[in-house]
Design a protein around this motif. Structure first.
Motif, PDB file in Angstrom:
ATOM      1  N   SER A  99      12.551  39.210  56.043  1.00  0.00           N
ATOM      2  CA  SER A  99      13.579  37.942  55.358  1.00  0.00           C
ATOM      3  C   SER A  99      13.252  36.804  55.368  1.00  0.00           C
ATOM      4  O   SER A  99      12.691  36.681  56.542  1.00  0.00           O
ATOM      5  N   ALA A 100      12.802  36.094  54.640  1.00  0.00           N
ATOM      6  CA  ALA A 100      12.827  35.040  54.494  1.00  0.00           C
ATOM      7  C   ALA A 100      14.521  34.218  54.997  1.00  0.00           C
ATOM      8  O   ALA A 100      13.938  32.717  56.218  1.00  0.00           O
ATOM      9  N   GLU A 101      15.173  34.624  55.818  1.00  0.00           N
ATOM     10  CA  GLU A 101      16.208  34.282  56.129  1.00  0.00           C
ATOM     11  C   GLU A 101      16.279  34.974  57.525  1.00  0.00           C
ATOM     12  O   GLU A 101      16.612  36.050  57.387  1.00  0.00           O
ATOM     13  N   ASP A 102      17.821  34.068  57.985  1.00  0.00           N
ATOM     14  CA  ASP A 102      18.320  35.175  59.427  1.00  0.00           C
ATOM     15  C   ASP A 102      19.150  36.089  58.739  1.00  0.00           C
ATOM     16  O   ASP A 102      19.793  36.341  58.099  1.00  0.00           O
ATOM     17  N   VAL A 103      19.141  37.626  59.262  1.00  0.00           N
ATOM     18  CA  VAL A 103      19.465  38.486  58.796  1.00  0.00           C
ATOM     19  C   VAL A 103      20.679  39.376  59.961  1.00  0.00           C
ATOM     20  O   VAL A 103      20.181  39.011  61.240  1.00  0.00           O
ATOM     21  N   THR A 104      21.909  40.322  59.800  1.00  0.00           N
ATOM     22  CA  THR A 104      21.906  40.480  60.846  1.00  0.00           C
ATOM     23  C   THR A 104      21.451  42.250  61.112  1.00  0.00           C
ATOM     24  O   THR A 104      21.415  42.608  60.381  1.00  0.00           O
ATOM     25  N   ALA A 105      21.079  42.211  62.183  1.00  0.00           N
ATOM     26  CA  ALA A 105      20.865  43.918  62.438  1.00  0.00           C
ATOM     27  C   ALA A 105      21.599  44.676  63.440  1.00  0.00           C
ATOM     28  O   ALA A 105      21.182  45.070  64.949  1.00  0.00           O
ATOM     29  N   GLY A 106      23.023  44.397  63.462  1.00  0.00           N
ATOM     30  CA  GLY A 106      23.532  44.892  64.530  1.00  0.00           C
ATOM     31  C   GLY A 106      23.563  45.214  66.315  1.00  0.00           C
ATOM     32  O   GLY A 106      23.477  43.935  66.786  1.00  0.00           O
ATOM     33  N   ASP A 107      23.288  46.356  66.548  1.00  0.00           N
ATOM     34  CA  ASP A 107      23.116  46.181  68.043  1.00  0.00           C
ATOM     35  C   ASP A 107      21.034  45.438  68.569  1.00  0.00           C
ATOM     36  O   ASP A 107      20.955  46.717  69.617  1.00  0.00           O
ATOM     37  N   ALA A 108      20.771  45.665  67.546  1.00  0.00           N
ATOM     38  CA  ALA A 108      19.476  44.929  67.820  1.00  0.00           C
ATOM     39  C   ALA A 108      19.680  44.426  69.666  1.00  0.00           C
ATOM     40  O   ALA A 108      19.568  43.237  69.493  1.00  0.00           O
ATOM     41  N   PHE A 109      17.560  45.112  69.333  1.00  0.00           N
ATOM     42  CA  PHE A 109      17.676  43.641  70.198  1.00  0.00           C
ATOM     43  C   PHE A 109      16.406  43.332  69.803  1.00  0.00           C
ATOM     44  O   PHE A 109      15.647  43.067  69.073  1.00  0.00           O
TER      45      PHE A 109
END
Length: 401
Positions: A34-44
């Motif tokens: 993505s060109a933008e910040d995205v939510t990825a839950g509990d991702a490292f």
């Protein structure tokens, strides 16, 4: 962790660069770009800090590195070289053999098979490249002349029986039996490449028609324009330029091929048909001094100086000591090639040439998460193979006021 988020990076995709983009990795594969910040839950989370994020480098021609050579025919050599190259941004390699005895080949095949099954810390071992023994003695380069020979059907059929991992084979198309050999190897799934060849234009055209679609280290150990009976004829070099569909590889260390010729290759063949390779021997990633090309047991003594390996008489090169980051740096800084194109020549293009572009070579959803992060000087900061970080550059300690 199974989920990783890389953010705040200049992401190089197949069609553009995403400033401050984001990549999400799940279970070793890319799930989102993505060109933008995205939510990825509990991702490292990995903060790229504005540095470049690119597909992992793919080297389809390397003999070793870090003191290891694949002709050593040991699991340690395969794993050790794979780890060393990962430090320089390479996430996939095609280990390459030299002209040798069949028994040496068989031992190296077995070591590759065992190493591939347990490799967890280095570049992915995607298949074997046989460089020889079917070469022109006149263009042997640093290949051992004791083992150069013509292709015999019973021999190469037996070699293919020994291993299912052969993905490319370099040979000279003008020697007796080469066309039949090429057709057989192509049917077995091997990329057939012209190498160490003294062929003239007509022979190269016939070779291409029979399955020789690639050229091994263009300009090195091959024919150029020459005279026959007073008339000029083209060689492998000119033929590679003339046949649009033929792909080529170059050792872009700035020494095997000077920057002006790298510019010429780029101008004629373009990034979609030019592959950057290291052709590195065991001294890659090490200092200058004496070394061995090939196995420790039966290899050739060489000297490493001026950023390249040379035969003892210093009349010919004996392999490269380049690493993948150096190739990109040379193309960008010395040859003036745009960064995006230089990256394509060591990611998307080799992936397509070797037949793994459905899985590797670009940053896109569904592809294997082979990723490299580097700064503006192409210094490697992080290398990720199949979603796992295998190398992370140590950062200097923060100086307190």
């Amino acid at each position: 962790m199974d989920r990783v988020k890389i953010f705040n990076g200049r992401i190089i995709t197949p069609c553009r660069m995403l400033e401050r983009g984001t990549i999400v990795i799940e279970n070793g594969c890319i799930s989102c770009v993505s060109a933008e910040d995205v939510t990825a839950g509990d991702a490292f989370e990995i903060n790229a800090n504005g540095n470049y994020v690119a597909p992992g480098f793919i080297d389809i021609h390397t003999h070793g590195g870090g003191g290891y050579d694949f002709m050593d025919a040991t699991v340690e050599a395969y794993l050790g070289a794979a780890e060393v190259h990962a430090q320089y941004g390479t996430t996939s390699i095609v280990p390459t053999t030299l002209t040798c005895t069949n028994e040496e080949l068989r031992r190296s095949f077995e070591a590759f098979r065992k190493a591939k099954a347990i490799n967890r810390k280095g570049a992915d071992l995607i298949g074997i490249h046989l460089e020889g023994p079917y070469f022109s003695p006149e263009q042997k380069g640093a290949q051992d002349p004791r083992y150069i020979r013509k292709p015999l059907k019973e021999e190469y059929e037996r070699i293919f029986e020994w291993s299912d991992d052969i993905v490319r084979w370099s040979a000279a198309p003008e020697i007796e039996g080469a066309m039949e050999f090429c057709r057989y190897a192509s049917k077995k799934g091997a990329l057939m490449s012209i190498g160490h060849s003294d062929a003239i234009g007509e022979e190269v055209a016939e070779a291409f028609e029979n399955g020789f679609t690639h050229v091994t280290h263009l300009y090195s150990a091959m024919s150029g324009v020459k005279r026959i009976n007073g008339l000029r004829v083209s060689g492998v070099i000119e033929s590679a330029f003339l046949i649009d569909e033929m792909t080529v590889e170059v050792i872009a260390d700035g020494i095997h091929i000077p920057p002006d010729l790298l510019k010429l290759v780029y101008k004629i063949k373009g990034p979609s048909r030019t592959v950057l390779v290291t052709d590195s021997m065991r001294a890659a990633g090490m200092g200058e001094g004496p070394s061995i090309l090939g196995s420790l047991r039966d290899g050739m003594e060489v000297i490493v100086e001026d950023g390249v390996a040379k035969l003892p008489g210093r009349k010919a090169f004996a392999g490269s000591v380049a690493t993948a980051d150096r190739l990109v740096r040379t193309m960008v800084k010395s040859a003036g090639v745009p960064l995006v194109d230089a990256i394509s020549m060591i990611t998307a293009t080799p992936a397509k040439v070797i037949g793994i572009d459905d899985k590797k070579g670009s940053l896109a959803a569904g592809k294997v998460a082979d990723i490299v992060i580097f700064d503006q000087d192409i210094n490697i900061l992080t290398t990720i193979v199949k979603g796992k970080t295998v190398y992370e550059r140590e950062q200097p300690p923060v100086k307190l006021a």
